[in-house]
Design a protein around this motif. Structure first.
Motif, PDB file in Angstrom:
ATOM      1  N   ALA A 298      32.555  38.281  27.212  1.00  0.00           N
ATOM      2  CA  ALA A 298      33.138  39.431  27.912  1.00  0.00           C
ATOM      3  C   ALA A 298      32.101  40.097  28.804  1.00  0.00           C
ATOM      4  N   PRO A 299      32.568  40.919  29.754  1.00  0.00           N
ATOM      5  CA  PRO A 299      31.610  41.728  30.528  1.00  0.00           C
ATOM      6  C   PRO A 299      30.876  42.706  29.606  1.00  0.00           C
ATOM      7  N   ASP A 300      29.694  43.140  30.030  1.00  0.00           N
ATOM      8  CA  ASP A 300      28.832  43.971  29.175  1.00  0.00           C
ATOM      9  C   ASP A 300      29.496  45.239  28.651  1.00  0.00           C
ATOM     10  N   PRO A 315      30.146  38.327  34.417  1.00  0.00           N
ATOM     11  CA  PRO A 315      30.237  39.377  35.430  1.00  0.00           C
ATOM     12  C   PRO A 315      31.635  40.011  35.447  1.00  0.00           C
ATOM     13  N   ASP A 316      31.678  41.262  35.842  1.00  0.00           N
ATOM     14  CA  ASP A 316      32.954  41.954  36.034  1.00  0.00           C
ATOM     15  C   ASP A 316      33.699  41.318  37.197  1.00  0.00           C
ATOM     16  N   THR A 317      34.961  41.006  36.996  1.00  0.00           N
ATOM     17  CA  THR A 317      35.745  40.432  38.095  1.00  0.00           C
ATOM     18  C   THR A 317      37.213  40.740  37.869  1.00  0.00           C
ATOM     19  N   HIS A 318      38.051  40.285  38.768  1.00  0.00           N
ATOM     20  CA  HIS A 318      39.495  40.423  38.574  1.00  0.00           C
ATOM     21  C   HIS A 318      39.901  39.662  37.309  1.00  0.00           C
ATOM     22  N   PRO A 319      40.839  40.212  36.510  1.00  0.00           N
ATOM     23  CA  PRO A 319      41.221  39.566  35.242  1.00  0.00           C
ATOM     24  C   PRO A 319      41.661  38.108  35.401  1.00  0.00           C
ATOM     25  N   VAL A 320      42.221  37.762  36.523  1.00  0.00           N
ATOM     26  CA  VAL A 320      42.672  36.378  36.711  1.00  0.00           C
ATOM     27  C   VAL A 320      41.497  35.392  36.692  1.00  0.00           C
ATOM     28  N   TRP A 321      40.330  35.828  37.119  1.00  0.00           N
ATOM     29  CA  TRP A 321      39.184  34.896  37.176  1.00  0.00           C
ATOM     30  C   TRP A 321      38.249  35.025  35.985  1.00  0.00           C
ATOM     31  N   ALA A 322      38.406  36.107  35.208  1.00  0.00           N
ATOM     32  CA  ALA A 322      37.478  36.348  34.090  1.00  0.00           C
ATOM     33  C   ALA A 322      37.479  35.180  33.092  1.00  0.00           C
TER      34      ALA A 322
END
Ligand code: M6R
Length: 358
Positions: A298-300, A315-322
């Motif tokens: 997960a992101p930090d 890294p933080d990103t749009h949920p579709v790419w996480a």
């Protein structure tokens, strides 16, 4: 060849930023998705989409199918080997999408033939130009990941999932009853950063030390909900196929319906965050209460990290790419665990790169 790498799998994991840039290249223009030979309106008659696939490609198809349903298009995903017994009604308004890296998987080809015999239209999403799937289907879209030599599918999963996410936007734009997702623009914009985000994961990963820490465990569990479910299944498949250790993936909410009985201090649980992860968090806490070490993928700053003993950061990103970033971390954990156990990583026992028998 594999060049400076010990294994093709390592090379194929490491070259995902380039593979993904190739996948995306020229396919998003002015906020619209365009595929080479498929003009606007090409999917206007589609009422239902059936994804058919096996193994890793099935997990990518789960990803695509969920995205298509959330854009208001009827879609289902079927295991190609079960198509004969489980497929529902098919007609000329059904689009059957075969997701197959090699384009030669017998079960997948058979499912497509059964669907098209009953009048469905077919589309192959494949990596191999001129493959049987590409030749037999009405249309083909290439994932452009480049050749994959390791038996374990890695970069092709990432490229398949991205191609399918784009395809869902293309289909939703054509189907009159679809309800394209509101944050479509944000999603397509953040796709541009995906290759760079994968690079960040590759450069900063702690997967090797984590694999070393947990290498003597009894069993390895992977949980996620929504898009994270497909990543959990893929994480477990990769882990078992190259380490020969027992691994299972679950929809997070299913843990308490049975698998929790297996959870002990000796069963690390990888909890995959992709956005809407409340169930993953509460079920990770349940497993932790039973003594299981929890690894948040997960992101930090993600709430799930508070419930975890260790973290594989994305890294933080749009949920579709996480989920794709989480999957890269899990590829690395499997790779390093298999390397520590001295497994023949590129050619696991009993498996073949392309399964041409049913
Ligand atoms: O070539 P395909 O994508 O049709 O192959 C389907 C599966 O055999 C394949 O994804 C398999 O599960 C992976 N090699 C596992 O890593």
């Amino acid at each position: 060849g594999k060049g400076e790498y010990d294994h093709y799998m390592a090379k194929e994991i490491d070259t995902q930023p380039t593979a993904l840039s190739n996948t995306i290249e020229g396919r998003v223009e002015n906020g619209n998705v365009a595929f080479e030979d498929l003009p606007v309106g090409t999917f206007a008659d589609v009422e239902t989409v059936q994804f058919v696939a096996c193994g890793t490609s099935y997990h990518a198809a789960m990803y695509g199918s969920q995205l298509l349903r959330s854009a208001g298009v009827r879609a289902e995903v079927l295991r190609a080997s079960e198509y004969e017994q489980t497929a529902g009604p098919v007609d000329e308004n059904t689009l059957v999408v075969a997701v197959t890296q090699s384009g030669e998987t017998a079960d997948t080809l058979d499912a497509v033939r059964r669907a098209t015999d009953r009048g469905a239209r077919s589309l192959a999403v494949t990596n191999v130009v001129g493959s049987t799937a590409a030749r037999e289907a009405d249309d083909a879209i290439y994932i452009r990941a480049g050749p994959e030599v390791g038996v374990a599918a890695t970069k092709t999963f990432s490229s398949q999932a991205v191609t399918l996410a784009l395809l869902t936007q293309r289909i939703a734009a054509d189907v009159p009853t679809a309800t394209p997702v509101d944050d479509r623009e944000a999603m397509l914009e953040s796709l541009e950063d995906l290759p760079e985000h994968v690079e960040t994961v590759l450069e900063t990963t702690n997967a090797e030390s984590l694999a070393r820490e947990y290498i003597d465990s009894d069993s390895y569990f992977f949980i996620g909900n929504g898009l994270g479910h497909s990543v959990a299944l893929e994480g477990a498949l990769k882990f078992k196929e190259i380490t020969y250790e027992h691994a299972e993936g679950f929809a997070a909410g299913e843990l308490k319906h049975g698998p929790l009985a297996l959870v002990t201090q000796e069963t690390p649980v990888f909890a995959i965050a992709t956005g809407d992860d409340e169930k993953t968090k509460t079920n990770a806490i349940e497993a932790r209460t039973r003594g299981a070490p929890i690894v948040a993928v997960a992101p930090d700053d993600h709430p799930i990290a508070d419930a975890a003993d260790r973290q594989l950061s994305i890294p933080d990103t749009h949920p579709v790419w996480a989920g794709l970033l989480a999957n890269v971390q899990l590829q690395l954990v499997s790779y390093h665990a298999a390397a520590l156990l001295e497994r023949p990583i590129d050619k696991p026992r009993n498996l073949a790169k392309s399964v041409t028998v049913e």
